[in-house]
Scaffold this motif. Structure first.
Motif, PDB file in Angstrom:
ATOM      1  N   VAL A  26       0.949  -1.378  -0.047  1.00 10.59           N
ATOM      2  CA  VAL A  26       0.007   0.031  -0.119  1.00 10.59           C
ATOM      3  C   VAL A  26       0.933   1.305   0.035  1.00 10.59           C
ATOM      4  O   VAL A  26       0.212   2.320  -0.186  1.00 10.59           O
ATOM      5  CB  VAL A  26      -1.092   0.011   1.170  1.00 10.59           C
TER       6      VAL A  26
ATOM      7  N   GLY B 248      -6.003   2.789  20.407  1.00  9.20           N
ATOM      8  CA  GLY B 248      -6.139   2.663  18.880  1.00  9.20           C
ATOM      9  C   GLY B 248      -5.132   1.425  18.374  1.00  9.20           C
ATOM     10  O   GLY B 248      -3.900   1.416  18.626  1.00  9.20           O
TER      11      GLY B 248
ATOM     12  N   ALA C 109      -0.009   2.763  13.551  1.00 11.25           N
ATOM     13  CA  ALA C 109       0.648   3.581  14.561  1.00 11.25           C
ATOM     14  C   ALA C 109       0.703   2.782  15.804  1.00 11.25           C
ATOM     15  O   ALA C 109       1.879   2.414  16.573  1.00 11.25           O
ATOM     16  CB  ALA C 109       0.532   4.896  14.742  1.00 11.25           C
TER      17      ALA C 109
ATOM     18  N   GLU D  93      -9.045  -0.900  21.612  1.00 10.10           N
ATOM     19  CA  GLU D  93      -9.638  -0.578  20.351  1.00 10.10           C
ATOM     20  C   GLU D  93     -10.914  -0.407  20.493  1.00 10.10           C
ATOM     21  O   GLU D  93     -11.897  -1.472  21.126  1.00 10.10           O
ATOM     22  CB  GLU D  93      -9.163  -1.788  19.539  1.00 10.10           C
ATOM     23  N   ALA D  94     -11.626   0.541  19.971  1.00  7.55           N
ATOM     24  CA  ALA D  94     -13.038   0.857  20.000  1.00  7.55           C
ATOM     25  C   ALA D  94     -13.825  -0.009  19.359  1.00  7.55           C
ATOM     26  O   ALA D  94     -15.085  -0.636  19.808  1.00  7.55           O
ATOM     27  CB  ALA D  94     -13.506   2.303  19.444  1.00  7.55           C
TER      28      ALA D  94
ATOM     29  N   GLY E 146      -7.394  -1.109  12.867  1.00  9.95           N
ATOM     30  CA  GLY E 146      -7.623   0.215  12.347  1.00  9.95           C
ATOM     31  C   GLY E 146      -8.029   0.388  10.974  1.00  9.95           C
ATOM     32  O   GLY E 146      -8.742  -0.676  10.313  1.00  9.95           O
ATOM     33  N   VAL E 147      -7.608   1.303  10.209  1.00  7.48           N
ATOM     34  CA  VAL E 147      -7.884   1.304   8.913  1.00  7.48           C
ATOM     35  C   VAL E 147      -7.407   0.337   8.002  1.00  7.48           C
ATOM     36  O   VAL E 147      -8.041  -0.179   7.100  1.00  7.48           O
ATOM     37  CB  VAL E 147      -7.467   2.781   8.034  1.00  7.48           C
TER      38      VAL E 147
ATOM     39  N   ARG F 145      -7.020  -5.618  -1.918  1.00 10.20           N
ATOM     40  CA  ARG F 145      -5.729  -4.672  -2.082  1.00 10.20           C
ATOM     41  C   ARG F 145      -4.901  -4.944  -0.935  1.00 10.20           C
ATOM     42  O   ARG F 145      -3.533  -5.320  -0.974  1.00 10.20           O
ATOM     43  CB  ARG F 145      -6.140  -3.141  -1.921  1.00 10.20           C
TER      44      ARG F 145
ATOM     45  N   ILE G 219     -11.935   4.782  24.493  1.00  9.45           N
ATOM     46  CA  ILE G 219     -11.207   5.369  25.491  1.00  9.45           C
ATOM     47  C   ILE G 219     -11.980   7.051  25.290  1.00  9.45           C
ATOM     48  O   ILE G 219     -12.251   7.498  24.476  1.00  9.45           O
ATOM     49  CB  ILE G 219      -9.860   5.548  25.146  1.00  9.45           C
TER      50      ILE G 219
ATOM     51  N   ASP H  46      -2.108   9.395  12.371  1.00  8.25           N
ATOM     52  CA  ASP H  46      -2.994  10.301  11.624  1.00  8.25           C
ATOM     53  C   ASP H  46      -3.677  11.359  12.627  1.00  8.25           C
ATOM     54  O   ASP H  46      -4.202  12.411  12.408  1.00  8.25           O
ATOM     55  CB  ASP H  46      -4.137   9.507  10.988  1.00  8.25           C
TER      56      ASP H  46
ATOM     57  N   THR I  58      -0.172   8.299   5.840  1.00  4.45           N
ATOM     58  CA  THR I  58       0.019   6.916   4.960  1.00  4.45           C
ATOM     59  C   THR I  58       0.281   5.995   6.073  1.00  4.45           C
ATOM     60  O   THR I  58       0.655   6.328   7.129  1.00  4.45           O
ATOM     61  CB  THR I  58       1.122   7.283   4.128  1.00  4.45           C
ATOM     62  N   VAL I  59       0.311   4.703   5.675  1.00  3.78           N
ATOM     63  CA  VAL I  59       0.564   3.683   6.694  1.00  3.78           C
ATOM     64  C   VAL I  59       1.834   3.766   7.090  1.00  3.78           C
ATOM     65  O   VAL I  59       2.244   3.652   8.401  1.00  3.78           O
ATOM     66  CB  VAL I  59       0.171   2.390   6.070  1.00  3.78           C
TER      67      VAL I  59
HETATM   68  C1  LIG Z   1     -10.016   3.653   2.696  1.00  5.65           C
HETATM   69  C2  LIG Z   1      -8.560   3.986   2.909  1.00  5.65           C
HETATM   70  C3  LIG Z   1      -7.501   3.490   2.087  1.00  5.65           C
HETATM   71  C4  LIG Z   1      -6.159   3.961   2.374  1.00  5.65           C
HETATM   72  N1  LIG Z   1      -5.232   3.544   1.694  1.00  5.65           N
HETATM   73  C5  LIG Z   1      -3.680   3.893   1.822  1.00  5.65           C
HETATM   74  C6  LIG Z   1      -2.794   3.409   0.821  1.00  5.65           C
HETATM   75  O1  LIG Z   1      -3.129   2.541  -0.119  1.00  5.65           O
HETATM   76  N2  LIG Z   1      -1.590   3.719   1.378  1.00  5.65           N
HETATM   77  C7  LIG Z   1      -1.091   4.246   2.357  1.00  5.65           C
HETATM   78  O2  LIG Z   1       0.019   4.417   2.710  1.00  5.65           O
HETATM   79  N3  LIG Z   1      -2.356   4.759   3.338  1.00  5.65           N
HETATM   80  C8  LIG Z   1      -3.368   4.537   2.843  1.00  5.65           C
HETATM   81  N4  LIG Z   1      -4.487   4.937   3.772  1.00  5.65           N
HETATM   82  C9  LIG Z   1      -4.243   5.938   4.727  1.00  5.65           C
HETATM   83  C10 LIG Z   1      -3.814   4.921   6.203  1.00  5.65           C
HETATM   84  O3  LIG Z   1      -4.527   3.957   6.204  1.00  5.65           O
HETATM   85  C11 LIG Z   1      -3.550   5.784   7.452  1.00  5.65           C
HETATM   86  O4  LIG Z   1      -2.666   6.947   7.252  1.00  5.65           O
HETATM   87  C12 LIG Z   1      -3.178   5.036   8.575  1.00  5.65           C
HETATM   88  O5  LIG Z   1      -4.020   3.839   8.737  1.00  5.65           O
HETATM   89  C13 LIG Z   1      -3.197   5.805   9.793  1.00  5.65           C
HETATM   90  O6  LIG Z   1      -2.897   4.829  11.004  1.00  5.65           O
HETATM   91  P1  LIG Z   1      -3.100   5.154  12.590  1.00  5.65           P
HETATM   92  O7  LIG Z   1      -2.511   4.194  13.176  1.00  5.65           O
HETATM   93  O8  LIG Z   1      -2.955   6.444  12.651  1.00  5.65           O
HETATM   94  O9  LIG Z   1      -4.749   5.178  12.512  1.00  5.65           O
HETATM   95  P2  LIG Z   1      -5.941   4.381  12.178  1.00  5.65           P
HETATM   96  O10 LIG Z   1      -5.457   3.002  11.073  1.00  5.65           O
HETATM   97  O11 LIG Z   1      -7.008   5.300  11.399  1.00  5.65           O
HETATM   98  O12 LIG Z   1      -6.209   3.302  13.653  1.00  5.65           O
HETATM   99  C14 LIG Z   1      -6.778   4.284  14.411  1.00  5.65           C
HETATM  100  C15 LIG Z   1      -7.634   3.065  15.616  1.00  5.65           C
HETATM  101  O13 LIG Z   1      -7.997   3.747  16.606  1.00  5.65           O
HETATM  102  C16 LIG Z   1      -9.443   3.392  16.932  1.00  5.65           C
HETATM  103  N5  LIG Z   1      -9.926   4.352  17.842  1.00  5.65           N
HETATM  104  C17 LIG Z   1     -10.125   5.776  17.605  1.00  5.65           C
HETATM  105  N6  LIG Z   1     -10.693   6.344  18.464  1.00  5.65           N
HETATM  106  C18 LIG Z   1     -10.910   5.546  19.711  1.00  5.65           C
HETATM  107  C19 LIG Z   1     -10.962   5.414  20.855  1.00  5.65           C
HETATM  108  N7  LIG Z   1     -11.460   6.658  21.542  1.00  5.65           N
HETATM  109  N8  LIG Z   1     -10.909   4.468  21.878  1.00  5.65           N
HETATM  110  C20 LIG Z   1     -10.102   3.348  21.167  1.00  5.65           C
HETATM  111  N9  LIG Z   1      -9.910   3.189  19.855  1.00  5.65           N
HETATM  112  C21 LIG Z   1      -9.975   4.143  19.107  1.00  5.65           C
HETATM  113  C22 LIG Z   1     -10.021   3.313  15.638  1.00  5.65           C
HETATM  114  O14 LIG Z   1     -11.159   2.509  15.854  1.00  5.65           O
HETATM  115  C23 LIG Z   1      -8.960   2.620  14.770  1.00  5.65           C
HETATM  116  O15 LIG Z   1      -9.014   1.169  14.833  1.00  5.65           O
HETATM  117  C24 LIG Z   1      -5.797   4.755   3.450  1.00  5.65           C
HETATM  118  C25 LIG Z   1      -6.865   5.221   4.357  1.00  5.65           C
HETATM  119  C26 LIG Z   1      -8.405   4.875   4.015  1.00  5.65           C
HETATM  120  C27 LIG Z   1      -9.226   5.089   5.061  1.00  5.65           C
END
Ligand SMILES: Cc1cc2nc3c(=O)[nH]c(=O)nc-3n(C[C@H](O)[C@H](O)[C@H](O)COP(=O)(O)OP(=O)(O)OC[C@H]3O[C@@H](n4cnc5c(N)ncnc54)[C@H](O)[C@@H]3O)c2cc1C
Ligand SMILES: Cc1cc2nc3c(=O)[nH]c(=O)nc-3n(C[C@H](O)[C@H](O)[C@H](O)COP(=O)(O)OP(=O)(O)OC[C@H]3O[C@@H](n4cnc5c(N)ncnc54)[C@H](O)[C@@H]3O)c2cc1C
Ligand code: SF4
Ligand code: SF4
Ligand code: FES
Lengths: 476, 299
Positions: A100, A156, A160, A179-180, A186-187, A196, A222, A445, A452-453
């Motif tokens: 990705v 979360g 990350a 995790e909620a 997560g995403v 994909r 949380i 994020d 990005t991931v």
């Molecule tokens: C449809 C889609 C496609 C994407 N495609 C790509 C790609 O091809 N390549 C790429 O690099 N990036 C892609 N991205 C972006 C990438 O997925 C994100 O930047 C990345 O997942 C961010 O990671 P994170 O750990 O910050 O948060 P997230 O992956 O958003 O995870 C956050 C987690 O925290 C949990 N959470 C939120 N609030 C609370 C709470 N209060 N208490 C407990 N848990 C909570 C959520 O439920 C979630 O599970 C895409 C994003 C989307 C939405």
């Protein structure tokens, strides 16, 4: 002859390997992965193309500086497990990022081969070695340092949170991920579709962490079930990492967005990916796309994922409506290519101004206006301007709004001494990722906005390192 | 997994569950809800927390079996568990001493209104409760509500209990008689809440309704629960579920709640035809000993 004795000139003559894919007319109707992965022969041939540059610019292009030259060399030697281990030094989720990452703007954009020829398929190779490692089951569980007696809460379970959990548990800390939702990832799980990023890959990473001793607690929101302050006082956590992502959906805020059939991308993708609405043996409903015309609004990865998902759910015509031109689309190149091959109709320089429905409350059409590109705006992108009088109606029965996401305020609003920025993201020190609240860190994020991931993973690891340092400063 | 410690029918198709969920029991306030998933192929549905006991670490849910998921849930017994349960979600009811508060509960709405009615009474209000149901056995929680109300009025559609008519009738009478009313809370079918809103609107009586839009995550992530108010779209799961009745567009709520009506009808038929198999399956999943080790009792 040893492979790496082939002179550079000969190597550049080898064409870039093609990723084996499911044929477009076939895959547009199933949820199996599009890219099938390189064979050993394909991977070896591709790896040989690498010039093993003395100054490998590819590495500068990777946000976490994976030692690309070295891992690719190990592939030419056939030592795939060593290659995987080499990547893991800098990137703990290679099977995911290999699939990705926007390679064309990162590592591969900087590969010297790309100047005259096609750049090296770094993403393909990264994916290849990571898949090899997983499928051959020889990946040892990393050793864990003696227990420190320190407890860390990670909020979360996206990239990350997961990457921070791995680093911290290895240091001997006690790590709980909250995790909620009812599943971990997560995403990676509820956003990016199966075709994909197969869910088994995310599950595998989570299982490795579980075996390393990370405690996962699903169904805990949380800020609602328990607050950050309660975690740190009543539940005895010494540090907290907030990695809640950018989960708040954005709507267009045009008339008619309430009609049945209009979804946010988050809702549509969650219903399909997390709740498996594409599988009739699951109870979750989703709009029955079969035989209908649908449109997705946006130009990023999320928009591509949503429109290709609708296509797979049986839509007759799937439109992608984007207000700039195709060159400005932020989606990965490969996704745009795949979407086109699957028959997605691109309506660029077009913007919805209203959704129209029938008297039963169902969407019937979207009214759009044509756009033209004006002068570059602050971000350097040319901003789109509506062309007066160019409105037209497009008959559709389902629409998905994929305009990006914002910060969900749940945690911030229940943690009084946590500073946020103007847009509601958590303010964290660029180096340490420490927030304004002692012992609380933030990454991914929720700090940067949707990124990005790989950046989320890198931030998670950076936060883990500074949490570890912070814990050493605590006296008892 | 969340163990069920008590489960009993309190009316036809209406079951009361007491469930172990210590974190939620400690945190929950009147007006909040949980989201429940009953089996691994199941959907997530919102249910109001009807009561809670932080000492015992339990919460009470009252479930009306109207479709596949609620009917499956109502097959569960004490000793089994709920697969997923998350909360407390939504904002707590705004509770203060308004003066005279009329609390209207239609059908299972009485269960949703009960915790807030109780809190209103504790805050010093004169609480008048109006309970309604289609017939006698569908009037639920009457003893509990009597215990926390200053006055109780009961109506049934068929006149089999209390007075014959709709819950709205006693409210109209009170207003016509000029009884001072400072606050109205109405919870029940959307059309009932809409009728209450229309009744109190000309009299500018502060009126609150608890909206039951369709939900997925319950945390503000999907936007599927959005309702339309005079101030634009709001997410029922985080901005609600309670809203000022005079600002809500009920027509749109009715239409949005019908989004999956065909599929729901199909699933209900499927449930009715294969109740036994589905029951076996859900019992299999919800028996404690079959629980996956990594999902221990939480929350
Ligand atoms: C449809 C889609 C496609 C994407 N495609 C790509 C790609 O091809 N390549 C790429 O690099 N990036 C892609 N991205 C972006 C990438 O997925 C994100 O930047 C990345 O997942 C961010 O990671 P994170 O750990 O910050 O948060 P997230 O992956 O958003 O995870 C956050 C987690 O925290 C949990 N959470 C939120 N609030 C609370 C709470 N209060 N208490 C407990 N848990 C909570 C959520 O439920 C979630 O599970 C895409 C994003 C989307 C939405
Ligand atoms: C905040 C909130 C709190 C709630 N609290 C309770 C509670 O304490 N006890 C309780 O029994 N129910 C409660 N509900 C309603 C409950 O969530 C629904 O009854 C349930 O989702 C129906 O699922 P099902 O699969 O059994 O029926 P479905 O097959 O989904 O629906 C069957 C029938 O009910 C209608 N329906 C579907 N969803 C809803 C809904 N959300 N509200 C009203 N009608 C609906 C459908 O149109 C259909 O006619 C609450 C809803 C919300 C939003
Ligand atoms: S992590 Fe991403 S950018 Fe870095 S080498 Fe791998 S695919 Fe390229
Ligand atoms: S820049 Fe390209 S050719 Fe040079 S080492 Fe990196 S991948 Fe190989
Ligand atoms: S249920 Fe998803 S935002 Fe409210």
């Amino acid at each position: 002859m040893s492979l790496n004795k082939i002179p550079p000139k000969e190597r550049t003559k080898i064409p870039r390997v093609h990723m084996p894919e499911q044929p477009a007319e076939f895959r547009r109707a199933n949820f199996e992965e599009v890219n099938q992965g390189l064979t050993i022969l394909g991977a070896t041939t591709e790896a040989i193309r690498c010039l093993e540059c003395a100054k490998p610019h590819c590495i500068d292009g990777c946000p976490v500086n994976v030692n690309i030259r070295e891992f690719v060399r190990l592939v030419t030697e056939g030592d795939y497990l060593a290659a995987a281990a080499k990547i893991r030094e800098d990137n703990v989720l290679p099977a995911i990022t290999g699939r990705v990452c926007p390679q064309e703007t990162q590592c591969e954009a900087c590969c010297v081969l790309g100047k005259k020829h096609e750049p090296l398929g770094i993403g393909y190779l990264e994916r290849f070695v990571a898949d090899y490692e997983r499928e051959h089951g020889v990946f040892g569980i990393p050793e864990r340092a003696p227990l420190t007696g320190r407890k860390i809460a990670i909020v979360g379970s996206g990239p990350a949170g997961l990457s921070a959990a791995g680093d911290l548990v290895r240091k001997g800390h006690e790590v709980t991920v909250f995790e909620a939702l009812h599943e971990i990832g997560g995403v990676l799980l509820y956003g990016i579709p199966q075709f994909r990023l197969p869910k088994e890959i995310v599950e595998h990473e989570v299982n490795v962490l579980r075996q390393m001793g990370v405690d996962f607690q699903t169904n805990v929101v949380i800020g609602k079930t328990v607050t950050i302050d309660e975690l740190m006082t009543e539940e005895g956590y010494h540090a907290v990492l907030i990695a809640t992502g950018a989960g708040l959906p954005k709507f267009l805020e045009v008339p008619g967005e309430h009609y049945n059939g209009v979804y946010s991308a988050n809702e549509f993708l969650t219903r399909v990916n997390l709740m498996k609405a594409y599988d009739p043996s699951y109870d979750e409903p989703v709009f029955d796309c079969r035989g209908h015309d649908i449109a997705v609004v946006g130009g990023g990865n999320t928009a591509m994922d949503a429109v290709r998902t609708a296509c797979r759910l049986g839509a007759r015509t799937s439109y992608l409506i984007y207000r700039r031109s195709e060159t400005e689309m932020p989606a990965r190149l490969e996704e745009v290519k795949h979407a086109k091959e699957e028959g997605i109709q691109f309506l660029c320089l077009t913007n919805p101004v209203e959704f129209c429905g029938n008297d039963k409350g169902w969407l019937q059409a979207v009214r759009c206006i044509r756009m033209e590109l004006g002068e570059p705006d602050a971000s350097g992108r040319r901003s789109p301007i509506p062309i007066p009088g160019s409105e037209f109606d497009l008959p559709i029965q389902m629409a998905v709004i994929a305009l990006g996401t914002g910060a969900n305020p749940l945690v911030q609003s229940t943690t009084p001494d946590l500073q946020t920025n103007r847009k509601g993201y958590i303010a964290a020190d660029a180096e340490t990722l420490a927030t304004s609240k002692r012992g609380v860190f933030a990454a991914g994020d929720i700090v940067t906005g949707s990124a990005t991931v790989i950046l989320a993973m890198a931030a998670g690891r950076k936060a883990a390192a500074s949490i570890d340092q912070y814990l050493q400063t605590l006296s008892n | 997994m969340f163990p069920i410690v008590e489960a009993e029918f309190i009316a036809p198709d209406v079951k009361r569950f007491v469930i172990e969920a210590p974190r939620i029991a400690r945190k929950r306030r009147a007006g909040q809800f949980v989201i429940v998933r009953v089996h691994p192929h199941g959907e997530r549905i919102p249910l109001t927390i009807a009561d809670g006991d932080p000492r015992r670490g339990v919460i009470t849910l009252i479930v009306q079996g109207i479709g596949k998921t609620t009917k499956l849930m109502n097959l569960l017994e004490a000793g089994e568990s709920i697969l997923d349960l998350v909360g407390p979600l939504g904002r707590a009811s705004e509770v203060e001493n308004f003066g005279t508060a009329v609390v209207i509960g239609g059908g299972v709405g009485a269960a949703i209104a009960y915790p807030t009615a109780k809190a209103l009474r504790e805050a010093g209000n004169h609480v008048i409760s109006i309970l309604g149901g289609r017939s006698r056995e569908l009037v639920i929680l009457e003893p509990e509500i009597r215990a926390i109300s200053d006055e109780v009025l009961v109506t049934t559609d068929d006149g089999s209990y209390g007075r014959k008519g709709l819950v709205i009738d006693p409210l109209k009478e009170m207003i016509a008689l000029g009884r001072p009313i400072d606050y109205v809370l109405a919870i029940g079918p959307v059309r009932m809440m809409q009728a209450v809103a229309e009744t109190t609107r000309p009299h500018h009586i502060r009126t609150v309704v608890s909206l039951n839009s369709l939900m997925v995550d319950g945390t503000g992530m999907c936007g599927g629960c959005r309702i339309i108010t005079n101030d634009g779209a709001r997410f029922a799961c985080v901005d609600g579920p309670e809203f000022d009745a005079h600002t809500v567009n009920f027509e749109i709520l009715v239409q949005r709640n019908r989004a999956y009506a065909d599929r729901e009808a199909e699933e209900l038929r499927e449930f009715q035809e294969h109740t036994e198999e589905m029951a076996n399956e859900v019992h299999h999943w919800c028996r404690l000993e079959s629980a996956c080790p990594e999902v221990g009792p939480r929350g």
